[in-house]
Enzyme design. Structure first.
Site, PDB file in Angstrom:
ATOM      1  CE  LYS A  22     -15.118   9.986  47.148  1.00 54.83           C
ATOM      2  NZ  LYS A  22     -14.658   9.103  48.226  1.00 54.83           N
ATOM      3  CG  ASN A  23     -14.268   6.360  45.590  1.00 52.40           C
ATOM      4  OD1 ASN A  23     -13.752   7.238  46.289  1.00 52.40           O
ATOM      5  ND2 ASN A  23     -15.414   5.774  45.910  1.00 52.40           N
ATOM      6  NE  ARG A  93     -11.040   2.677  54.515  1.00 47.58           N
ATOM      7  CZ  ARG A  93     -10.622   2.072  55.612  1.00 47.58           C
ATOM      8  NH1 ARG A  93     -10.398   2.750  56.701  1.00 47.58           N
ATOM      9  NH2 ARG A  93     -10.446   0.790  55.614  1.00 47.58           N
ATOM     10  CB  CYS A 117     -17.414   7.745  55.156  1.00 46.44           C
ATOM     11  SG  CYS A 117     -17.630   9.280  54.252  1.00 46.44           S
ATOM     12  NE  ARG A 122     -14.469   2.263  55.053  1.00 49.00           N
ATOM     13  CZ  ARG A 122     -14.564   3.323  54.248  1.00 49.00           C
ATOM     14  NH1 ARG A 122     -14.952   4.473  54.729  1.00 49.00           N
ATOM     15  NH2 ARG A 122     -14.296   3.214  52.966  1.00 49.00           N
ATOM     16  N   PRO A 123     -11.649  -2.772  58.223  1.00 46.59           N
ATOM     17  CG  PRO A 123     -12.029  -5.071  58.123  1.00 46.59           C
ATOM     18  CD  PRO A 123     -12.734  -3.751  58.121  1.00 46.59           C
ATOM     19  CB  ILE A 124      -6.309  -2.257  56.236  1.00 49.23           C
ATOM     20  CG1 ILE A 124      -5.540  -2.176  57.554  1.00 49.23           C
ATOM     21  CG2 ILE A 124      -7.059  -0.974  55.977  1.00 49.23           C
ATOM     22  CD1 ILE A 124      -4.283  -1.339  57.432  1.00 49.23           C
ATOM     23  CG  ASP A 125      -8.450  -8.341  57.123  1.00 50.81           C
ATOM     24  OD1 ASP A 125      -9.192  -7.340  57.052  1.00 50.81           O
ATOM     25  OD2 ASP A 125      -8.794  -9.472  56.735  1.00 50.81           O
ATOM     26  CD  GLN A 126      -8.578 -10.232  53.104  1.00 47.51           C
ATOM     27  OE1 GLN A 126      -8.125 -10.915  52.191  1.00 47.51           O
ATOM     28  NE2 GLN A 126      -8.720 -10.707  54.337  1.00 47.51           N
ATOM     29  CG  ASP A 305     -19.864   4.214  47.604  1.00 44.65           C
ATOM     30  OD1 ASP A 305     -19.909   3.841  48.788  1.00 44.65           O
ATOM     31  OD2 ASP A 305     -18.807   4.383  46.975  1.00 44.65           O
ATOM     32  CB  ILE A 327     -20.593  -3.413  51.183  1.00 44.00           C
ATOM     33  CG1 ILE A 327     -21.204  -3.918  49.865  1.00 44.00           C
ATOM     34  CG2 ILE A 327     -19.089  -3.174  51.064  1.00 44.00           C
ATOM     35  CD1 ILE A 327     -20.548  -5.100  49.217  1.00 44.00           C
ATOM     36  NE  ARG A 397     -14.398  12.579  53.233  1.00 43.34           N
ATOM     37  CZ  ARG A 397     -13.901  11.771  54.151  1.00 43.34           C
ATOM     38  NH1 ARG A 397     -14.415  11.761  55.359  1.00 43.34           N
ATOM     39  NH2 ARG A 397     -12.899  10.979  53.894  1.00 43.34           N
TER      40      ARG A 397
HETATM   41  C1  EPZ Z   1     -14.110   1.761  48.620  1.00 48.45           C
HETATM   42  O1  EPZ Z   1     -13.842   1.655  50.010  1.00 48.45           O
HETATM   43  C2  EPZ Z   1     -14.692   3.134  48.407  1.00 48.45           C
HETATM   44  N1  EPZ Z   1     -13.742   4.124  48.876  1.00 48.45           N
HETATM   45  C3  EPZ Z   1     -16.010   3.269  49.164  1.00 48.45           C
HETATM   46  O2  EPZ Z   1     -16.593   4.504  48.818  1.00 48.45           O
HETATM   47  C4  EPZ Z   1     -16.953   2.153  48.738  1.00 48.45           C
HETATM   48  O3  EPZ Z   1     -18.112   2.199  49.548  1.00 48.45           O
HETATM   49  C5  EPZ Z   1     -16.285   0.791  48.876  1.00 48.45           C
HETATM   50  O4  EPZ Z   1     -15.017   0.780  48.172  1.00 48.45           O
HETATM   51  C6  EPZ Z   1     -17.129  -0.355  48.333  1.00 48.45           C
HETATM   52  O5  EPZ Z   1     -17.413  -0.138  46.969  1.00 48.45           O
HETATM   53  C7  EPZ Z   1     -12.746   4.518  48.096  1.00 48.45           C
HETATM   54  O6  EPZ Z   1     -12.605   4.075  46.952  1.00 48.45           O
HETATM   55  C8  EPZ Z   1     -11.808   5.532  48.650  1.00 48.45           C
HETATM   56  P1  EPZ Z   1     -13.614  -2.244  50.367  1.00 48.45           P
HETATM   57  P2  EPZ Z   1     -12.911   0.492  50.550  1.00 48.45           P
HETATM   58  O7  EPZ Z   1     -12.228  -2.532  50.769  1.00 48.45           O
HETATM   59  O8  EPZ Z   1     -11.848   0.214  49.553  1.00 48.45           O
HETATM   60  C9  EPZ Z   1     -14.188  -5.445  53.915  1.00 48.45           C
HETATM   61  C10 EPZ Z   1     -17.416   6.675  49.179  1.00 48.45           C
HETATM   62  O9  EPZ Z   1     -18.495   7.111  49.679  1.00 48.45           O
HETATM   63  N2  EPZ Z   1     -12.716  -5.433  54.034  1.00 48.45           N
HETATM   64  O10 EPZ Z   1     -14.066  -2.660  49.003  1.00 48.45           O
HETATM   65  O11 EPZ Z   1     -12.521   0.853  51.938  1.00 48.45           O
HETATM   66  C11 EPZ Z   1     -14.819  -4.130  54.366  1.00 48.45           C
HETATM   67  O12 EPZ Z   1     -15.004  -4.096  55.758  1.00 48.45           O
HETATM   68  C12 EPZ Z   1     -16.683   5.534  49.835  1.00 48.45           C
HETATM   69  O13 EPZ Z   1     -16.912   7.172  48.158  1.00 48.45           O
HETATM   70  C13 EPZ Z   1     -12.082  -6.330  54.866  1.00 48.45           C
HETATM   71  O14 EPZ Z   1     -12.727  -7.128  55.551  1.00 48.45           O
HETATM   72  O15 EPZ Z   1     -13.935  -0.721  50.586  1.00 48.45           O
HETATM   73  C14 EPZ Z   1     -16.108  -4.129  53.590  1.00 48.45           C
HETATM   74  O16 EPZ Z   1     -17.049  -4.914  54.264  1.00 48.45           O
HETATM   75  C15 EPZ Z   1     -17.332   5.129  51.123  1.00 48.45           C
HETATM   76  N3  EPZ Z   1     -10.717  -6.315  54.939  1.00 48.45           N
HETATM   77  C16 EPZ Z   1     -15.743  -4.848  52.286  1.00 48.45           C
HETATM   78  O17 EPZ Z   1     -14.535  -5.554  52.556  1.00 48.45           O
HETATM   79  C17 EPZ Z   1      -9.965  -5.464  54.199  1.00 48.45           C
HETATM   80  O18 EPZ Z   1      -8.743  -5.503  54.280  1.00 48.45           O
HETATM   81  C18 EPZ Z   1     -15.516  -3.921  51.095  1.00 48.45           C
HETATM   82  O19 EPZ Z   1     -14.590  -2.905  51.441  1.00 48.45           O
HETATM   83  C19 EPZ Z   1     -10.610  -4.556  53.337  1.00 48.45           C
HETATM   84  C20 EPZ Z   1     -11.993  -4.554  53.266  1.00 48.45           C
END
Ligand code: EPZ
Length: 433
Positions: A22-23, A93, A117, A122-126, A305, A327, A397
């Site tokens: 899925k991801n 997401r 979820c 879940r910030p998107i600053d990066q 996950d 995480i 999902r």
């Molecule tokens: C992906 O989420 C997956 N989702 C998640 O799976 C998975 O848990 C996660 O990666 C970690 O492996 C999808 O692929 C759709 P991240 P994502 O950005 O991309 C912080 C599932 O059950 N962060 O790697 O949202 C964040 O808060 C889902 O299938 C920032 O600070 O995760 C977290 O602590 C749930 N700023 C860490 O980074 C940002 O801009 C990792 O998040 C982005 C993230």
């Protein structure tokens, strides 16, 4: 409202086939509109998050043809410049991948802020940092992210946290920027590599995916491709831990064993036998399992996950286990439900201290999110007696044919509708609303 009705106690035994990831499918389908030529994507899992992203791209003008249950032909030549905010996409997401793909191709994107979820902030600053480094202006207004650029130019982006989503989004936009982009401290997850392979098959020039430095040389246009998505590492892992929890013997087909190494290592450590072949893994649990400690980390570490699923297994193992979630900060919400089934778990901040019990007992529980939902199903399969798992929309999902696949392994699991008068009158558990 549908729920799972489960009678626990049957060891899972037999064979199961894993669907596409899925991801990986979410960003690949978002990237499939980056060319005006037709793209064929195979091994797409039939789950609700995928239906949502397909509906979103259709909504903005992509032609989506379903060739068979797992294969789609997509043509993005008629995309309209309009906001991506249909109801389905608000819930997932992965909708934010449309920012990277639309910005890369059209230098403009307007996409609803993603939810996904509820597992913590879940910030998107990066993501924003990366888009800005490429020259885009980003505004957030009325719940939408608006990204636009006259031109995108390659840049150097150092991610402050390892983020799957930001790595993927920047990679997509950079694929159609001018010049070279270098992403440092990039995520190395298999789905990051799968997206890079997909984009490269469309003519992108991405090197280093799977390491922490990714180099993207932008190209002017991308072309058609036929691509098959990798197997779902987390779906496979979920069946591996379901086999462990129920003291079963399950062979899981269509997997990439390398992607499962952190899971295999933990299962062996606690006393399971794990046999690996080219594209299958067999998990046998024929004795009481032992405790261990786990810390979730970016790939190749133990995946967040899979944290709920391993916690369910350690809750039944001998001794005390410590699980550290590094995480997402709110990923222990399901523990209250597990305690109602008899688990002995204490959560302090991002750590769960688990004292193994001999068995869980069935009850009515509610899935708080996708992976925790799957973990509670595993707990119910291992439990003595009858359980009901509610809010299964979360599980749907990300798990294709979950009850059907479990039933084929010997589980006693059915989908019932709580609004059905017959089900109401026969309900074995008094439901607390
Ligand atoms: C992906 O989420 C997956 N989702 C998640 O799976 C998975 O848990 C996660 O990666 C970690 O492996 C999808 O692929 C759709 P991240 P994502 O950005 O991309 C912080 C599932 O059950 N962060 O790697 O949202 C964040 O808060 C889902 O299938 C920032 O600070 O995760 C977290 O602590 C749930 N700023 C860490 O980074 C940002 O801009 C990792 O998040 C982005 C993230």
């Amino acid at each position: 409202m549908d729920f799972y009705s489960i009678r626990g106690g049957n060891p899972l035994s037999g064979e199961v086939e894993i669907a596409g990831a899925k991801n990986a499918a979410l960003p690949i389908l978002a990237a499939s509109i980056m060319t005006n030529e037709t793209v064929t994507v195979e091994n797409v899992p039939d789950v609700s998050d995928i239906r949502a992203i397909l509906s979103a791209i259709e909504h903005i003008g992509a032609i989506v043809e379903r060739v068979d249950r797992h294969t789609y032909r997509i043509n993005g030549s008629q995309i309209k410049d309009e906001p991506v905010d249909d109801e389905a996409v608000k819930k997932i997401r992965g909708s934010y991948y449309l920012i990277g793909s639309l910005l890369g191709k059209y230098k403009r994107a307007e996409v609803t802020l993603p939810k996904g979820c509820d597992i913590g902030l879940r910030p998107i600053d990066q993501h924003v940092k990366g888009f800005r480094a490429l020259g885009a202006q980003i505004r957030i207004e009325h719940g939408m992210i608006v990204a636009q650029a006259k031109d995108l130019s390659g840049s150097h982006v150092y991610l402050d946290v390892v983020s799957v989503g930001a790595t993927i989004n920047i990679m997509m936009a950079a694929s159609m920027a001018r010049g070279m982009t270098i992403i440092e401290n990039a995520a190395k997850e298999p789905h990051v590599v799968d997206l890079a392979n997909f984009l490269n098959s469309m003519g992108a020039q991405i090197k280093g995916a799977g390491t922490d430095i990714i180099r993207v040389r932008g190209v002017q246009r991308l072309h058609s491709t036929e691509y098959s998505i990798i197997p779902d590492q987390i779906e496979a892992g979920t069946y591996m831990f379901a086999a462990a929890a129920t003291h079963g013997d399950v062979t899981i087909h269509n997997v990439i064993p390398k992607h499962l190494e952190s899971l295999t290592a933990k299962l062996e450590e606690i006393g399971c036998e794990v046999e690996t072949s080219d594209d299958a893994v067999r998990v046998v649990a024929n004795r009481r399992l032992q405790s261990t400690h786990v810390k979730t980390l970016p790939y190749p570490g133990f995946p967040t996950d899979m944290q709920p699923q391993i916690t369910v297994v350690l809750g039944l193992s001998e001794g005390t286990s410590i699980i550290t979630e590094s995480i997402f900060e709110s990923r222990f919400k399901y523990v209250d439900e597990l305690i109602r089934m008899g688990a002995q778990i204490k959560v302090e901040g991002n750590t769960a201290i688990v004292s193994g019990v001999r068995e869980y007992t069935g009850t009515s529980i509610v899935a708080p999110d996708l992976r925790a939902g799957a973990a509670l199903v595993i707990a119910s399969l291992a439990a003595e007696g009858y359980s009901e798992v509610h809010d299964i929309k979360y599980i749907q999902r990300g798990y294709e044919d979950f009850p059907e696949k479990l039933r084929a392994l010997g589980a006693d699991i059915r989908i019932l509708d709580s609004d059905d008068p017959e089900v109401k009158s026969r309900s074995q558990i008094h439901l607390v609303s």
